[in-house]
Write an enzyme that holds these catalytic residues in place. Sequence first.
Site, short mmCIF file in Angstrom:
data_model
loop_
_atom_site.label_atom_id
_atom_site.label_comp_id
_atom_site.label_asym_id
_atom_site.label_seq_id
_atom_site.Cartn_x
_atom_site.Cartn_y
_atom_site.Cartn_z
N GLU A 71 0.81 -1.22 0.00
CA GLU A 71 0.00 0.00 0.00
C GLU A 71 0.84 1.27 0.00
O GLU A 71 0.54 2.24 -0.71
CB GLU A 71 -0.95 0.00 1.20
CG GLU A 71 -2.07 -1.02 1.10
CD GLU A 71 -1.69 -2.41 1.59
OE1 GLU A 71 -2.56 -3.29 1.64
OE2 GLU A 71 -0.50 -2.60 1.94
N HIS A 140 -11.31 -5.51 9.39
CA HIS A 140 -11.88 -5.38 8.04
C HIS A 140 -13.29 -4.80 8.06
O HIS A 140 -14.03 -4.96 7.08
CB HIS A 140 -11.94 -6.76 7.36
CG HIS A 140 -10.63 -7.41 7.11
ND1 HIS A 140 -9.91 -8.04 8.11
CD2 HIS A 140 -9.88 -7.52 5.99
CE1 HIS A 140 -8.79 -8.52 7.60
NE2 HIS A 140 -8.75 -8.21 6.32
#
Length: 352
Positions: A71, A140
């Site tokens: 990322e 998540h």
Amino acid sequence: MSTPASVSASAPRTLTMAQAIAEAIGQEMERDPRVFAMGEDIGRYGGIFSATGGLLERFGPERIRDTPISESAFIGAATGAAAEGLRPIAELMFVDFFGVCMDQIYNHLAKNHYMSGGQVKLPVVLMTAIGGGYGDAAQHSQCLYSTFAHMPGLKVVVPSNAYDAKGLMIQAIRDDNPVMYFFHKGIMGLPWMQYHEGASTAVPQEAYTVPFGQAAVVREGRHVSIVTLSQMVHKAMLAARTLHTQGIEAEVIDLRTLVPMDTQTVLRSVGKTGRLLIVDEDYVSFGLSGEIAAVVAEHMDEIALAAPIRRLGVPNVPIPYSRPLEQAVIPSVARIVEACCELVDSKLKAAA
């Protein structure tokens, strides 16, 4: 989605939010060769939430770039590409993963335009999935848009339906500033996940924009204002139907964007109803609900409140994996109804 030849090119079709986002990106890529997308599994897989479905086949791997699980690398690359004149779209698969790339987001993407004296433009769209409700646990399932709204230099967009999703994405891609674009997994219309069908709406085939900073009054009412966004808009609408049977008419405001925020629509609504319930799937502490409550409190010389402001949000706990515990912490339709009933006294209900 294919359309019969007899249907006008401008005729709306019903699209899911995932289809609307992918269509917006595809149309902007056709219009502007500087636009490209990159992220984990956005190419062959089409994004795990289908936000880039079908784009690899149309534009090829040079413009739809699958990246490693890195990322910091690809968000940093997006910032650099934007500084050199391109218009990248980077997908951070889950907003929960922002911790590994926060330096690139906050110290570079959000600040470099300012630190260059306005000489460097960074037209980056950083889109990411948010939300719980399906047992994906603490790492998540968060929303966290308030975290990014707190930081100067980022625009923050949170659509609740397919029409807005397409228009806001096109607006984001055309904006010369970095835009954080949050889509809730539970309203993307994915066949493998239960979702609110109201999020799939009629969407024109042609490109259009939805301006930032314009909230939508999705239901008018006179007794209580429910200010919310994303999936909570649909829960608020379901709650409003129940409240209607009890003589309570709730006005529902969909913020659409947090930065910029349309405070005037909120203030007009609360000024009309005299009651405010803020419903937010983000954490209730130090977040969006507190900001809206403060804005209203700062205008008390203009607004007469009939009851104290109420907030519904996620308490100060990680999102549980356990289904009953997860349902206990995320605001529900029943709790929205209960909070509105508490805000509206029995005399008013009897008079209505």
